[in-house]
Design an enzyme around this catalytic site. Sequence first.
Site, short mmCIF file in Angstrom:
data_model
loop_
_atom_site.label_atom_id
_atom_site.label_comp_id
_atom_site.label_asym_id
_atom_site.label_seq_id
_atom_site.Cartn_x
_atom_site.Cartn_y
_atom_site.Cartn_z
N GLU A 130 -5.69 -48.48 -8.24
CA GLU A 130 -4.98 -47.37 -7.60
C GLU A 130 -3.84 -46.92 -8.51
O GLU A 130 -3.12 -47.76 -9.02
CB GLU A 130 -4.40 -47.78 -6.26
N GLY A 270 4.22 -54.15 -5.99
CA GLY A 270 4.23 -55.36 -5.17
C GLY A 270 2.88 -56.05 -5.04
O GLY A 270 2.75 -57.25 -5.28
N MET A 272 -1.70 -55.10 -4.07
CA MET A 272 -2.74 -54.08 -3.94
C MET A 272 -3.81 -54.53 -2.95
O MET A 272 -4.29 -55.66 -3.03
CB MET A 272 -3.34 -53.81 -5.33
N GLU A 273 -4.16 -53.59 -2.09
CA GLU A 273 -5.00 -53.90 -0.93
C GLU A 273 -6.50 -53.84 -1.18
O GLU A 273 -7.27 -53.59 -0.24
CB GLU A 273 -4.65 -52.91 0.19
N ASN A 274 -6.99 -54.07 -2.41
CA ASN A 274 -8.42 -54.01 -2.69
C ASN A 274 -9.22 -54.70 -1.59
O ASN A 274 -8.86 -55.77 -1.13
CB ASN A 274 -8.72 -54.73 -4.01
N HIS A 306 1.46 -56.05 5.05
CA HIS A 306 1.21 -54.66 4.65
C HIS A 306 -0.17 -54.51 4.01
O HIS A 306 -0.97 -53.65 4.42
CB HIS A 306 2.31 -54.21 3.69
N GLU A 307 -0.46 -55.36 3.04
CA GLU A 307 -1.74 -55.23 2.34
C GLU A 307 -2.89 -55.55 3.30
O GLU A 307 -3.93 -54.89 3.26
CB GLU A 307 -1.80 -56.14 1.11
N HIS A 310 -3.67 -52.62 5.53
CA HIS A 310 -4.40 -51.55 4.86
C HIS A 310 -5.91 -51.66 5.08
O HIS A 310 -6.64 -50.69 4.89
CB HIS A 310 -4.15 -51.60 3.34
N GLU A 329 0.01 -44.93 3.39
CA GLU A 329 1.21 -45.70 3.06
C GLU A 329 2.29 -45.60 4.14
O GLU A 329 2.90 -46.60 4.53
CB GLU A 329 1.76 -45.29 1.69
N1 B3K Z 1 -1.43 -49.24 -2.55
C1 B3K Z 1 -0.68 -50.03 -3.48
C2 B3K Z 1 0.19 -49.23 -4.35
C3 B3K Z 1 -0.47 -48.74 -5.57
C4 B3K Z 1 0.54 -48.06 -6.47
C5 B3K Z 1 -0.12 -47.34 -7.57
N2 B3K Z 1 0.82 -46.69 -8.46
C6 B3K Z 1 0.16 -51.05 -2.78
C7 B3K Z 1 0.56 -50.71 -1.42
O1 B3K Z 1 1.25 -49.77 -1.14
O2 B3K Z 1 0.15 -51.40 -0.54
ZN ZN Z 2 0.61 -49.77 0.89
#
Ligand code: B3K
Ligand code: ZN
Length: 866
Positions: A130, A270, A272-274, A306-307, A310, A329
């Site tokens: 992302e 911080g 990433m929610e893969n 948070h992740e 998502h 977000e």
């Molecule tokens: N979605 C990611 C953030 C990605 C930032 C890319 N520049 C983490 C988050 O907000 O959960």
């Molecule tokens: Zn997020």
Amino acid sequence: MDIQNALAVPPSPVGVTRREDYRPPEWLVPEVALDFDLDPARTVVRSRLRVERNGAHREPLRLDGAGQVPLSVRVDGALINDWRVDGERLVVPLSGGERTVEIEVAIEPEKNTQLMGLYASGGILCTQCEAEGFRRITYFPDRPDVLSVYSVRMTADAARYPVLLANGDPVASGDAGDGRHWAEWSDPFPKPSYLFALVAGDLQVNRGEFVTRSGRTVELGIWVRAADVAKTDHALHSLELAMAWDEKVYGREYDLDVFNIVAVDDFNFGAMENKGLNIFNSRYVLADPDTATDHDYDAIAAVVAHEYFHNWSGNRVTCRDWFQLSLKEGFTVYRDQGFSADQGSAAVNRIEGVRALRAGQFPEDAGPLAHPVRPDSYQEISNFYTATVYNKGAELIRMMATILGAPKFRAACDLYFERFDGTAATCEDFVACMEEAGGVDLAQFRRWYTQAGTPRVQASLTHDDGRARLRLAQATPPTPGQATKEPMLLPLKVKLFGAETGRALTEERLVLLADPAETIVFEGVSERPVLSINRGFSAPVVIESDRSVTDLAFLSANDDDPFARYEAMQQLMLDALVADAVEGDQGAYDAVVAAVAGTLDDPALDPAFQAEAVVLPSESFIGDQMGVVDPDAVFRAREGLRRTLGERLGERWAAAYDGPREHYAYTPEAKGRRRLRNVALGFLAAARGGEADKLAFTQFEAADNMTDRMGALAVLASGTSELREAALDIFYLRHRDNALVLDKWFQVQALSSRDDAGAAVAELARHPDFALSNPNRARSLVGAFGVNQRAFNAASGGGYRFLADQLLALDRLNPQTAAKLLPPLARWRRFDAGRAALMRAELARIVGTAGLSKDLFEQASKSLEG
Ligand code: B3K
Ligand code: ZN
């Protein structure tokens, strides 16, 4: 460089992407199979894409790429040669409606310092896609509205990379010969490319299990280096709490058989929610009492939640395009704030949330980088992962929840998840669900998505004949590209209290202010009323009221909304500090002293709340209240009031500090007591100087946890005694091998209030342990210095020059992180002409530098224009 010349600077080196230009994708990719031959020096990626023409057109297949060259392209199994590279895109002429395209590329993970795409971090190979990182791995329609079912095969050296993880569920694994092994993973949920992830490394796992409410067992795993496994219990526990909370509060259940989190040391933000494979900055995973503060523990729980959240708000329902970023977000921040509020003190949590909004988002809204929650255009999307999109975005969701009320808000969320599951949606889709299930008209409310700037509300209350009249007037200041503003819909929670009796004169009323000005009438008001407004911070606005010192002091002691009580105290302090900074008028200090004493004496208040209520507003927030920020005057006034409070309430601080010592426990109660003790230590230090340094040093040495050690070190780092050097040296020697703790050592010095902080920071940038290549380390020194208002804004301009030098150096390695650290230079309009010119000169120097990234160019050029 001459500023005038710099202003005639090169036109933007990059294109602008506009929201209004959105077009659906020309080709869809329902299925993709990826095969990685992993090697840090040269990884070969083979992709097989099943592509479908989307609608009636004759366009070729255009795939995004960045930095790589295709080795071969096949269509339906046959090698072709009529592909071409147009800019960074691969163009493949295709006839017919449905084809299979196979592409082979080679990439170099160990040379990837941008940390986007596939890269190496401390011996681990990992990905970050992302927003537009997938195109650095292979050619693909790298946009969030192309959803595909992925299967992934990885082959790697078995000794260096014994663990191979990807999205979804594991399918098979085996020996590949020659000391290599392979694994296959498959993710049945269609997802955009930004949610793709893989990890290969020598990792150990802390496993847990979660049984969903429908009875499915999910295997949880927190993957880290062997030495760090002992620090993963808190993250695992937080994950379990978050999974249960989302079922209970939003009815959302997890959908795969496994949920993995991997910690890496080099990460641009911080976490990433893969899908099914979250990748985290190790600072939001690793914790034990000896190395992590209470704040770190709280942040880990919040980011893990948070992740995880998502998975529904972001993954199951994703964004149509990046202008809709706040759809996932803002909503997910709102959801994680709700989770954190339920783990401890909801009032303290709200105070912290509002403080973060005022520290990060209000200045953004008031400066040249201001943009709406749903932006209209960007040069580089990475620059729009902002406090406006995240934190103000969360406030928008909160306002809708307030307007609808809890049951209808929940019904509206259910409708949204149900209607848009498996699709890429827009902010408009979300608001439409709120309207439909809430039975409300949000036409005017939508302006919150399109208008930048923080609305200001003037509130004045009059009283006669048993009737109170509240006159409210709103205005939103101009922002770049938006000279005039329409009135907003503002949900303001209001209540009146009796000045004589202290009792509530009205129920809390939700006023929906829609017009530029309105008068609200309260009947049956028998005594002089005191106004409590924007209770709970129901709208993200600035309230300008004519409440007197007496009224604010009254509310700080009597309001029945804890946030409003905090807010009254803050306003009292702010007014007193601004009067001192601007006019040297200390007339309101007595009232502040009395209000702080009252808060400390109130047995009904818990220590966590007391601590937050008595903390002085930050230097930058005080500066934000002034026409022209005078950083030296703000510092002098704030230090003066700190000393006054320290001296005049010495016994109370000592009593708060000297309470019974207890062994460390991470509970809301123990956390609150630690916080109050450390706040008390700060006030004692302000009054007692060297004597308090001894106290702090004793605490530093005796502490059985990092919260108390850092609390003491922060006091010492701003002090002048020889104990300061001793403590910093002890800390360094004890923790030099722990990168996350060493970050704290850099940060505490960058935030020091000493006169020599600027020089010390420049020196620390030459320290052998300092490296711009690690984003956490860069942020701990360069980022922290940017928020040290007095030191950064030294009249010499040395702070500005230092920051610009660091940004230019960092831009060559990692443009995204460099651009993130620029905003302190964007505040030039808020300062005197001398400082403004110095800041502009540095911005001009940045803009005029050859070979600048589009990330830093966009931030610097917009800052200069604004
Ligand atoms: N979605 C990611 C953030 C990605 C930032 C890319 N520049 C983490 C988050 O907000 O959960
Ligand atoms: Zn997020």
